[in-house]
Motif scaffolding. Structure first.
Motif, PDB file in Angstrom:
ATOM      1  N   MET A 118      91.223  61.283  37.599  1.00 30.61           N
ATOM      2  CA  MET A 118      91.310  61.950  36.297  1.00 30.61           C
ATOM      3  C   MET A 118      92.270  63.126  36.300  1.00 30.61           C
ATOM      4  N   SER A 119      92.667  63.613  37.481  1.00 29.81           N
ATOM      5  CA  SER A 119      93.643  64.701  37.538  1.00 29.81           C
ATOM      6  C   SER A 119      95.027  64.234  37.092  1.00 29.81           C
ATOM      7  N   ILE A 120      95.227  62.909  37.065  1.00 23.13           N
ATOM      8  CA  ILE A 120      96.493  62.345  36.586  1.00 23.13           C
ATOM      9  C   ILE A 120      96.367  62.111  35.090  1.00 23.13           C
ATOM     10  N   PRO A 121      97.263  62.645  34.254  1.00 24.14           N
ATOM     11  CA  PRO A 121      97.192  62.400  32.805  1.00 24.14           C
ATOM     12  C   PRO A 121      97.189  60.910  32.477  1.00 24.14           C
ATOM     13  N   SER A 122      96.461  60.547  31.407  1.00 23.73           N
ATOM     14  CA  SER A 122      96.299  59.138  31.054  1.00 23.73           C
ATOM     15  C   SER A 122      97.634  58.437  30.840  1.00 23.73           C
TER      16      SER A 122
END
Length: 274
Positions: A118-122
């Motif tokens: 979730m630390s990676i943007p969608s």
């Protein structure tokens, strides 16, 4: 069902959202049947036509009817977004419920992995998946579903933690039921309400994410009548006819707003305090 619908329609956001989503679904189902022109028919003599009785929203840079392309493109944009959201929701709900059920180190490992993802943007995550799989509508659907799964897993886990402590779950464990049975039959049905609300809201994000991928050339490919692709193709010609850019952009915005409002309305209607 009637009482639930009354509660939903009591709120302005629920009533407006339901109306917009119902309108969009009607277009998805019947749009191709009522489209007045072939959405891919090129007519060089009819380029950049203003709205008229023959072309309700005008024509684009290739002389194609914009109104017909919007009606046809609803299926490519909205249906794919809904399918991607459902896929991501199912995967995330199973992961989140399983994490809450097992607890301990398994829960810690699953949640820390989810946090890392979730630390990676969608959008960036979806771009990575599409680049790995290749540019196509199906691959964009898979990418959006994968991008949504971690967030749904965390939301589901937060609800499932309280369900895990209920007596009917403990009774199923005492009966010797398998972990898979308890997760699927005992826990998942009791966390469905907040999942439905979150899923409805996320459809709006899926529509915009699909449109963005198509805009970048990583989703639907020409000559498909997909709304994001229509915006991408129109940006170079907007100085000649603003309508070819405004119409698909407005369609994307209406769908996103409609599902967002419906999600807010469902949240209020399903709230046990009300």
């Amino acid at each position: 069902m009637t009482e639930f619908l009354k509660r939903l329609l009591k709120t302005p956001q629920g009533a407006i959202g339901l109306f917009l989503v119902a309108l969009v679904l009607l277009i998805v189902v019947f749009g191709p049947l009522v489209a007045p022109h072939d959405p891919e028919a090129i007519s060089p003599l009819a380029r950049y036509k203003s709205p008229s009785a023959a072309y309700w929203l005008g024509t684009d840079q290739y002389g194609r009817d914009i109104f017909s392309r919007l009606l046809i493109g609803a299926r490519a944009t909205v249906v794919m977004a809904v399918l991607a959201t459902i896929g991501g929701t199912l995967v995330g709900a199973l992961i989140g419920t399983a994490s809450a059920f097992f607890g301990g180190r398994a829960d810690e490992f699953i949640m820390r992995t989810i946090d890392a993802v979730m630390s990676i943007p969608s959008l960036l995550f979806a771009l990575l998946v599409v680049n790995l799989l290749g540019s196509s509508t199906v691959n964009a659907l898979v990418a959006v579903a994968i991008a949504f799964a971690p967030g749904m897993a965390r939301i589901t886990r937060s609800v499932a933690l309280s369900v895990r402590k209920q007596d009917y779950v403990n009774a199923a464990i005492a009966r010797g039921e398998s972990s898979g049975y308890i997760i699927r039959r005992e826990m998942l049905p009791n966390v469905i309400a907040p999942i439905i609300v979150e899923m409805t809201i996320r459809v709006s994000f899926a529509v915009m994410l699909f449109a963005t991928l198509s805009f970048l050339g990583l989703g639907a490919q020409p000559p498909a009548a997909e709304w994001g692709l229509m915006v991408s193709e129109a940006r170079r010609y907007m100085h000649l006819s603003a309508g070819i850019l405004i119409c698909p952009s407005a369609a994307i915005a209406i769908v996103a707003v409609g599902f967002n409002l419906l999600g807010d309305g469902l949240r209020d209607a399903l709230n046990p305090r009300t």
